[in-house]
Design a protein around this motif. Structure first.
Motif, PDB file in Angstrom:
ATOM      1  N   ARG A  22       0.840  -1.206   0.000  1.00 51.72           N
ATOM      2  CA  ARG A  22       0.000   0.000   0.000  1.00 51.72           C
ATOM      3  C   ARG A  22       0.867   1.245   0.000  1.00 51.72           C
ATOM      4  O   ARG A  22       0.654   2.174  -0.793  1.00 51.72           O
ATOM      5  CB  ARG A  22      -0.927  -0.009   1.212  1.00 51.72           C
ATOM      6  CG  ARG A  22      -1.832   1.238   1.266  1.00 51.72           C
ATOM      7  CD  ARG A  22      -2.404   1.476   2.646  1.00 51.72           C
ATOM      8  NE  ARG A  22      -1.315   1.743   3.571  1.00 51.72           N
ATOM      9  CZ  ARG A  22      -1.270   1.272   4.824  1.00 51.72           C
ATOM     10  NH1 ARG A  22      -2.219   0.500   5.297  1.00 51.72           N
ATOM     11  NH2 ARG A  22      -0.252   1.568   5.601  1.00 51.72           N
ATOM     12  N   GLN A  34      -5.569  12.090  -3.460  1.00 48.70           N
ATOM     13  CA  GLN A  34      -6.417  12.072  -2.266  1.00 48.70           C
ATOM     14  C   GLN A  34      -6.861  10.632  -2.090  1.00 48.70           C
ATOM     15  O   GLN A  34      -7.372  10.022  -3.024  1.00 48.70           O
ATOM     16  CB  GLN A  34      -7.641  12.959  -2.462  1.00 48.70           C
ATOM     17  CG  GLN A  34      -7.320  14.418  -2.594  1.00 48.70           C
ATOM     18  CD  GLN A  34      -8.594  15.228  -2.799  1.00 48.70           C
ATOM     19  OE1 GLN A  34      -9.695  14.766  -2.562  1.00 48.70           O
ATOM     20  NE2 GLN A  34      -8.423  16.455  -3.249  1.00 48.70           N
ATOM     21  N   PHE A  35      -6.639  10.084  -0.912  1.00 52.67           N
ATOM     22  CA  PHE A  35      -6.995   8.688  -0.717  1.00 52.67           C
ATOM     23  C   PHE A  35      -7.502   8.449   0.689  1.00 52.67           C
ATOM     24  O   PHE A  35      -7.291   9.246   1.605  1.00 52.67           O
ATOM     25  CB  PHE A  35      -5.800   7.768  -1.009  1.00 52.67           C
ATOM     26  CG  PHE A  35      -4.662   7.950  -0.053  1.00 52.67           C
ATOM     27  CD1 PHE A  35      -4.585   7.179   1.101  1.00 52.67           C
ATOM     28  CD2 PHE A  35      -3.669   8.887  -0.296  1.00 52.67           C
ATOM     29  CE1 PHE A  35      -3.544   7.342   1.993  1.00 52.67           C
ATOM     30  CE2 PHE A  35      -2.621   9.052   0.590  1.00 52.67           C
ATOM     31  CZ  PHE A  35      -2.559   8.286   1.740  1.00 52.67           C
ATOM     32  N   GLU A  36      -8.174   7.346   0.815  1.00 51.68           N
ATOM     33  CA  GLU A  36      -8.655   6.880   2.104  1.00 51.68           C
ATOM     34  C   GLU A  36      -8.345   5.391   2.166  1.00 51.68           C
ATOM     35  O   GLU A  36      -8.555   4.668   1.192  1.00 51.68           O
ATOM     36  CB  GLU A  36     -10.162   7.098   2.210  1.00 51.68           C
ATOM     37  CG  GLU A  36     -10.759   6.668   3.519  1.00 51.68           C
ATOM     38  CD  GLU A  36     -12.252   6.971   3.612  1.00 51.68           C
ATOM     39  OE1 GLU A  36     -12.875   6.428   4.542  1.00 51.68           O
ATOM     40  OE2 GLU A  36     -12.781   7.714   2.770  1.00 51.68           O
ATOM     41  N   VAL A  37      -7.839   4.930   3.264  1.00 50.27           N
ATOM     42  CA  VAL A  37      -7.508   3.524   3.448  1.00 50.27           C
ATOM     43  C   VAL A  37      -8.605   2.884   4.291  1.00 50.27           C
ATOM     44  O   VAL A  37      -8.933   3.378   5.365  1.00 50.27           O
ATOM     45  CB  VAL A  37      -6.132   3.353   4.132  1.00 50.27           C
ATOM     46  CG1 VAL A  37      -5.856   1.882   4.402  1.00 50.27           C
ATOM     47  CG2 VAL A  37      -5.035   3.972   3.272  1.00 50.27           C
ATOM     48  N   LEU A  38      -9.172   1.817   3.771  1.00 50.50           N
ATOM     49  CA  LEU A  38     -10.200   1.079   4.502  1.00 50.50           C
ATOM     50  C   LEU A  38      -9.645  -0.280   4.899  1.00 50.50           C
ATOM     51  O   LEU A  38      -8.987  -0.944   4.074  1.00 50.50           O
ATOM     52  CB  LEU A  38     -11.436   0.865   3.622  1.00 50.50           C
ATOM     53  CG  LEU A  38     -12.133   2.104   3.077  1.00 50.50           C
ATOM     54  CD1 LEU A  38     -13.266   1.703   2.145  1.00 50.50           C
ATOM     55  CD2 LEU A  38     -12.659   2.963   4.209  1.00 50.50           C
ATOM     56  N   ASP A  39      -9.924  -0.706   6.113  1.00 52.54           N
ATOM     57  CA  ASP A  39      -9.508  -2.057   6.490  1.00 52.54           C
ATOM     58  C   ASP A  39     -10.474  -3.062   5.861  1.00 52.54           C
ATOM     59  O   ASP A  39     -11.477  -2.693   5.251  1.00 52.54           O
ATOM     60  CB  ASP A  39      -9.415  -2.215   8.006  1.00 52.54           C
ATOM     61  CG  ASP A  39     -10.746  -2.061   8.726  1.00 52.54           C
ATOM     62  OD1 ASP A  39     -11.820  -2.192   8.092  1.00 52.54           O
ATOM     63  OD2 ASP A  39     -10.737  -1.814   9.940  1.00 52.54           O
ATOM     64  N   SER A  43     -14.140  -2.250   4.187  1.00 50.03           N
ATOM     65  CA  SER A  43     -14.218  -2.265   2.725  1.00 50.03           C
ATOM     66  C   SER A  43     -15.219  -3.290   2.194  1.00 50.03           C
ATOM     67  O   SER A  43     -15.637  -3.196   1.045  1.00 50.03           O
ATOM     68  CB  SER A  43     -12.842  -2.521   2.116  1.00 50.03           C
ATOM     69  OG  SER A  43     -12.428  -3.853   2.310  1.00 50.03           O
TER      70      SER A  43
END
Length: 179
Positions: A22, A34-39, A43
């Motif tokens: 990642r 621009q990002f968002e990390v989802l577990d 997700s």
């Protein structure tokens, strides 16, 4: 979804390597991202929504197409179609599966959709949803090549001589797994 589009990436594999991959991906994409990390737990609803085509489950009769093409051609197929008629598209399978909803409830635009698929390397387009009136005048399945159509007709006639089942073509799926 945001206007202009969003891209969702799923990283899978060993838990220990996901964070490293990642971070490398984020670095490779640049600082303007621009990002968002989802577990995994957060997700799951997102991927379920994509799988189930929830963005187009709006209760309308707007035509919805399922288009399968080579992944590197998917955006070209969608761009070709959406440059001529209003609609929305989203992609799965690295761009090889396009879900497209057209804005005009009264026309499926089958010729336009299928010619775009052909123009960009081939594949197939299946009309998944439309009003009864549109479905009555629009072939749901992508036209088969003449030899395949003849074979399908012979199999259908042998298995359904009274024409009780799907008036379209029969689709057979083979599996190598034991039952």
């Amino acid at each position: 979804p945001a206007k202009g589009g969003m891209t969702f990436l799923r990283l899978e594999g060993l838990k220990e390597t996901i964070a490293v991959r990642r971070d490398r991906l984020i670095a490779a994409l640049g600082d303007d991202l621009q990002f968002e990390v989802l577990d995994a737990k957060a997700s799951k609803p997102l991927w379920t929504s994509i799988r189930d085509v929830i963005p187009f489950a709006d209760g309308s009769q707007k035509p919805v197409w399922r288009i399968s093409t080579a992944p590197m051609q998917g955006y070209k197929v969608a761009k070709d179609i959406l440059s001529k008629i209003d609609g929305e598209a989203y992609y799965d399978w690295q761009g090889g599966l396009i879900w497209m909803q057209l804005a005009d409830e009264y026309h499926a635009n089958a010729a336009l959709v299928r010619s775009a698929v052909l123009a960009h390397g081939g594949g197939h387009a299946t009309l998944i949803r439309a009003s009864e009136a549109v479905r009555a005048i629009t072939p749901v399945f992508h036209p088969e090549a003449p030899p395949i159509a003849a074979l399908s007709a012979r199999i259908k006639n042998a298995m359904d001589p009274d024409g009780l089942f799907n008036k379209g073509r029969m689709v057979f799926a083979a599996s190598s797994k034991a039952a």
